[in-house]
Design a protein around this motif. Structure first.
Motif, PDB file in Angstrom:
ATOM      1  N   GLY A 196       0.753  -1.163   0.207  1.00 49.96           N
ATOM      2  CA  GLY A 196       0.189  -0.103  -0.133  1.00 49.96           C
ATOM      3  C   GLY A 196       0.550   1.050  -0.264  1.00 49.96           C
ATOM      4  O   GLY A 196       1.720   1.752   0.698  1.00 49.96           O
ATOM      5  N   THR A 197       0.984   2.292  -0.982  1.00 49.00           N
ATOM      6  CA  THR A 197       1.080   3.221  -0.805  1.00 49.00           C
ATOM      7  C   THR A 197      -0.115   4.442  -0.475  1.00 49.00           C
ATOM      8  O   THR A 197       1.057   6.303  -0.054  1.00 49.00           O
ATOM      9  CB  THR A 197       2.137   3.396  -2.889  1.00 49.00           C
ATOM     10  N   HIS A 198      -0.805   4.765  -0.567  1.00 47.66           N
ATOM     11  CA  HIS A 198      -2.218   5.332   0.350  1.00 47.66           C
ATOM     12  C   HIS A 198      -3.033   4.961   1.112  1.00 47.66           C
ATOM     13  O   HIS A 198      -4.080   4.232   0.847  1.00 47.66           O
ATOM     14  CB  HIS A 198      -2.589   6.155  -0.750  1.00 47.66           C
ATOM     15  N   SER A 199      -2.751   4.401   2.208  1.00 43.64           N
ATOM     16  CA  SER A 199      -3.216   4.178   3.235  1.00 43.64           C
ATOM     17  C   SER A 199      -3.862   4.796   4.132  1.00 43.64           C
ATOM     18  O   SER A 199      -2.269   5.337   4.651  1.00 43.64           O
ATOM     19  CB  SER A 199      -3.278   2.489   3.416  1.00 43.64           C
ATOM     20  N   SER A 258      -8.451   7.096  -9.448  1.00 45.44           N
ATOM     21  CA  SER A 258      -8.086   5.925  -9.356  1.00 45.44           C
ATOM     22  C   SER A 258      -9.404   5.065  -9.517  1.00 45.44           C
ATOM     23  O   SER A 258     -10.608   5.038  -8.740  1.00 45.44           O
ATOM     24  CB  SER A 258      -7.541   4.758  -8.790  1.00 45.44           C
ATOM     25  N   ASN A 259      -9.738   4.660 -11.163  1.00 46.54           N
ATOM     26  CA  ASN A 259     -11.154   4.293 -11.057  1.00 46.54           C
ATOM     27  C   ASN A 259     -12.520   4.558 -10.694  1.00 46.54           C
ATOM     28  O   ASN A 259     -13.007   4.171 -10.509  1.00 46.54           O
ATOM     29  CB  ASN A 259     -10.700   2.420 -10.354  1.00 46.54           C
ATOM     30  N   LEU A 260     -13.028   5.964 -10.329  1.00 48.06           N
ATOM     31  CA  LEU A 260     -13.294   6.591  -9.686  1.00 48.06           C
ATOM     32  C   LEU A 260     -14.094   7.633 -10.886  1.00 48.06           C
ATOM     33  O   LEU A 260     -13.251   7.931 -11.650  1.00 48.06           O
ATOM     34  CB  LEU A 260     -13.194   7.108  -8.650  1.00 48.06           C
ATOM     35  N   SER A 261     -15.117   8.296 -10.594  1.00 49.88           N
ATOM     36  CA  SER A 261     -15.581   9.228 -11.422  1.00 49.88           C
ATOM     37  C   SER A 261     -14.889  10.905 -10.456  1.00 49.88           C
ATOM     38  O   SER A 261     -14.368  10.817  -9.770  1.00 49.88           O
ATOM     39  CB  SER A 261     -17.001   9.289 -11.052  1.00 49.88           C
ATOM     40  N   ARG A 262     -14.668  11.525 -11.855  1.00 52.11           N
ATOM     41  CA  ARG A 262     -14.032  12.874 -11.672  1.00 52.11           C
ATOM     42  C   ARG A 262     -14.366  13.439 -10.734  1.00 52.11           C
ATOM     43  O   ARG A 262     -15.154  14.806 -10.244  1.00 52.11           O
ATOM     44  CB  ARG A 262     -13.906  13.555 -13.190  1.00 52.11           C
ATOM     45  N   HIS A 263     -16.045  13.699 -10.962  1.00 58.33           N
ATOM     46  CA  HIS A 263     -16.697  14.474 -10.420  1.00 58.33           C
ATOM     47  C   HIS A 263     -16.647  14.133  -8.169  1.00 58.33           C
ATOM     48  O   HIS A 263     -17.091  15.526  -8.190  1.00 58.33           O
ATOM     49  CB  HIS A 263     -18.466  13.919 -10.107  1.00 58.33           C
ATOM     50  N   SER A 308      -4.848   2.301 -10.578  1.00 55.02           N
ATOM     51  CA  SER A 308      -4.380   0.973  -9.845  1.00 55.02           C
ATOM     52  C   SER A 308      -5.389  -0.672  -9.686  1.00 55.02           C
ATOM     53  O   SER A 308      -6.317  -0.590 -10.549  1.00 55.02           O
ATOM     54  CB  SER A 308      -4.152   1.661  -8.591  1.00 55.02           C
ATOM     55  N   THR A 309      -4.746  -0.988  -9.111  1.00 54.94           N
ATOM     56  CA  THR A 309      -5.156  -3.067  -9.136  1.00 54.94           C
ATOM     57  C   THR A 309      -7.001  -2.143  -8.254  1.00 54.94           C
ATOM     58  O   THR A 309      -8.059  -2.852  -8.723  1.00 54.94           O
ATOM     59  CB  THR A 309      -4.867  -3.649  -7.899  1.00 54.94           C
ATOM     60  N   GLY A 310      -7.043  -1.662  -7.407  1.00 64.00           N
ATOM     61  CA  GLY A 310      -9.103  -1.226  -6.910  1.00 64.00           C
ATOM     62  C   GLY A 310      -8.801   0.324  -7.089  1.00 64.00           C
ATOM     63  O   GLY A 310      -7.994   1.108  -7.342  1.00 64.00           O
ATOM     64  N   PRO A 311     -10.381   0.980  -6.705  1.00 62.54           N
ATOM     65  CA  PRO A 311     -10.443   2.493  -6.410  1.00 62.54           C
ATOM     66  C   PRO A 311      -9.497   3.110  -5.104  1.00 62.54           C
ATOM     67  O   PRO A 311      -9.240   2.047  -4.620  1.00 62.54           O
ATOM     68  CB  PRO A 311     -12.050   2.018  -6.431  1.00 62.54           C
ATOM     69  N   GLY A 367      -0.551   2.049  -5.138  1.00 57.22           N
ATOM     70  CA  GLY A 367      -0.896   1.167  -3.968  1.00 57.22           C
ATOM     71  C   GLY A 367      -2.548   1.519  -3.075  1.00 57.22           C
ATOM     72  O   GLY A 367      -1.490   2.133  -1.723  1.00 57.22           O
ATOM     73  N   PHE A 368      -3.648   1.423  -2.976  1.00 55.02           N
ATOM     74  CA  PHE A 368      -5.141   2.321  -2.651  1.00 55.02           C
ATOM     75  C   PHE A 368      -5.182   1.380  -1.820  1.00 55.02           C
ATOM     76  O   PHE A 368      -5.127  -0.074  -2.108  1.00 55.02           O
ATOM     77  CB  PHE A 368      -5.978   2.752  -3.129  1.00 55.02           C
ATOM     78  N   PHE A 369      -5.292   1.399  -0.412  1.00 53.08           N
ATOM     79  CA  PHE A 369      -6.731   0.453   0.538  1.00 53.08           C
ATOM     80  C   PHE A 369      -8.216   0.582  -0.382  1.00 53.08           C
ATOM     81  O   PHE A 369      -8.590   0.928  -0.463  1.00 53.08           O
ATOM     82  CB  PHE A 369      -6.851   1.430   1.891  1.00 53.08           C
ATOM     83  N   PRO A 370      -8.488  -0.946   0.052  1.00 55.85           N
ATOM     84  CA  PRO A 370      -8.264  -2.289   0.592  1.00 55.85           C
ATOM     85  C   PRO A 370      -7.079  -3.127  -0.529  1.00 55.85           C
ATOM     86  O   PRO A 370      -7.010  -3.862  -0.270  1.00 55.85           O
ATOM     87  CB  PRO A 370      -8.904  -2.637   0.913  1.00 55.85           C
ATOM     88  N   ALA A 371      -7.035  -2.254  -1.811  1.00 56.54           N
ATOM     89  CA  ALA A 371      -6.602  -2.953  -2.831  1.00 56.54           C
ATOM     90  C   ALA A 371      -5.284  -3.786  -3.022  1.00 56.54           C
ATOM     91  O   ALA A 371      -4.682  -4.389  -2.848  1.00 56.54           O
ATOM     92  CB  ALA A 371      -6.979  -2.840  -4.197  1.00 56.54           C
ATOM     93  N   GLY A 372      -4.200  -2.937  -2.480  1.00 53.04           N
ATOM     94  CA  GLY A 372      -3.134  -2.336  -2.407  1.00 53.04           C
ATOM     95  C   GLY A 372      -2.207  -2.357  -3.690  1.00 53.04           C
ATOM     96  O   GLY A 372      -2.875  -1.890  -5.383  1.00 53.04           O
ATOM     97  N   GLY A 373      -1.563  -3.634  -3.719  1.00 54.99           N
ATOM     98  CA  GLY A 373      -0.281  -3.542  -5.613  1.00 54.99           C
ATOM     99  C   GLY A 373       0.149  -2.131  -6.040  1.00 54.99           C
ATOM    100  O   GLY A 373       0.641  -2.193  -6.463  1.00 54.99           O
ATOM    101  N   GLY A 374       0.795  -1.251  -5.141  1.00 56.09           N
ATOM    102  CA  GLY A 374       1.754  -1.013  -5.546  1.00 56.09           C
ATOM    103  C   GLY A 374       3.145  -0.757  -5.386  1.00 56.09           C
ATOM    104  O   GLY A 374       4.019  -1.828  -5.074  1.00 56.09           O
ATOM    105  N   GLU A 375       3.758   0.389  -5.526  1.00 58.93           N
ATOM    106  CA  GLU A 375       5.519  -0.083  -5.839  1.00 58.93           C
ATOM    107  C   GLU A 375       5.817   1.148  -5.583  1.00 58.93           C
ATOM    108  O   GLU A 375       5.458   1.924  -5.982  1.00 58.93           O
ATOM    109  CB  GLU A 375       5.705  -0.656  -7.090  1.00 58.93           C
ATOM    110  N   ILE A 376       6.814   0.693  -4.425  1.00 65.37           N
ATOM    111  CA  ILE A 376       8.181   2.885  -4.518  1.00 65.37           C
ATOM    112  C   ILE A 376       9.822   2.317  -4.358  1.00 65.37           C
ATOM    113  O   ILE A 376       9.259   1.188  -4.270  1.00 65.37           O
ATOM    114  CB  ILE A 376       7.590   3.681  -2.924  1.00 65.37           C
TER     115      ILE A 376
END
Length: 338
Positions: free
Chosen positions: A120-123, A195-200, A227-230, A155-164
């Motif tokens: 996770g990079t943003h949790s 990520s994977n969400l509306s710009r609104h 990212s892997t998840g929203p 890598g957002f919570f809860p999906a993760g998948g980030g890398e630094i």
């Protein structure tokens, strides 16, 4: 051997992380009992186990209790070795908290190092990568440490998948960090990453926070990433001549965009109304590197429980005295000799 009660103070992972860092740097073995004793799920979670095993690998240490759920850990450090390391937390476990453990160690190695961390990079409840690059790393460079980083994947919570990736170049020229004044204000900026969400969602958050913090339209930015998840994170940077204050608020299911923006605006607004030079979260992060260098002085809104606990753990390993003294609208923090 130094014995630490993991339920002391805030009673979470901070006690473990600081103890491991200080043990590896000073060469003093440590036993930590009641690991994360004040948490609903005590014992080692995945990110804590990753930090423990990472510290073991970097200094060729000997560990007992290295298992998920373990509530007692013994760590006997060996010799710190610079080099290239790669650690995977798994899921959305915080990469920044693993870094918090091993970075002070590698800053005192005998050569340059590179760390790749996945997870996770943003949790919520942990420093974001933006916090590291905007606020934490610049403060470390002011001390004399040379560190920089890259975000390869979110890598957002809860999906993760980030890398630094973090580059570390130790230096022998360490200074006291003295932050008595912010200096003149340079800019205020807002960024909403989705990520994977509306710009609104981003537009609503930027509108509310921008109005509350008096940030012009051209200093508000929407960044779309895959990212892997929203995911959704709202960031505010308040740049002054001597310091940049960074604030982060995460969007979570069931919390409105307006509430996310309001929470961030309240935290940033409280800082602006004070004369503090450092946010509470950055204060907590800086105590250990300051203590390992030549100490220093800063002002903060108030010593949160993490900072107070960190100060107590540091005092068990180093001949340092960390004090917080209340001023007119903030606290003076001094990291000096015992």
């Amino acid at each position: 051997m130094i014995v630490i009660d993991g339920s002391m103070g805030e009673g979470g992972g901070q006690v473990l992380r600081s103890s491991l860092s200080l043990s590896a740097v000073t060469g003093q073995p440590v036993r930590i009992s009641n690991v994360r004793g004040r948490r609903p799920r005590p014992g080692l979670l995945r990110q804590h186990l990753t930090a423990l095993l990472a510290a073991q690998q970097i200094c060729d240490g000997h560990v007992t209790g290295a298992a998920l759920g373990s509530r007692e850990v013994t760590f006997r450090p060996g010799t710190v070795r610079a080099g290239e390391y790669s650690f995977s937390v798994g899921t959305a476990g915080s990469t920044s908290l693993v870094l918090q453990t091993v970075l002070p160690v590698l800053l005192h190695a005998d050569g340059p190092s590179k760390i790749t961390l996945r997870g996770g990079t943003h949790s919520p409840s942990s420093p974001s990568f933006d916090f590291l690059t905007t606020a934490y790393f610049p403060a470390l460079r002011a001390i004399g440490y040379r560190v920089d980083g890259r975000l390869n994947h979110y890598g957002f919570f809860p999906a993760g998948g980030g890398e630094i990736e973090i580059d570390i170049l130790p230096t022998g020229e360490r200074r006291a960090l003295v932050l008595e004044e912010r200096g003149y204000e340079i800019s205020r900026r807002l960024e909403c990453v989705i990520s994977n969400l509306s710009r609104h969602i981003a537009k609503r958050e930027l509108g509310v926070a921008g109005s509350a913090l008096n940030i012009p339209e051209d200093a508000r930015q929407i960044t779309e990433r895959h990212s892997t998840g929203p995911g959704n994170v709202l960031c505010a940077d308040l740049e002054f001549a001597n310091i940049t204050a960074h604030f982060t608020e995460f969007g979570v299911q069931g919390v409105s965009s307006e509430k996310v923006a309001s929470n961030l605006s309240k935290a940033a607004g409280t800082f602006l109304e004070s004369s503090a030079t450092v946010t509470p979260h950055l204060t907590d992060q800086l105590l250990l590197p300051m203590a390992l260098a030549k100490g220093g002085f800063l002002t903060t809104l108030g010593p949160n429980l993490h900072a107070q606990t960190n100060a107590e753990v540091i005092g068990r390993f180093l001949d340092r005295r960390i004090t917080f003294e209340k001023g007119s609208n903030c606290f003076n923090c001094v990291v000096g000799s015992a």
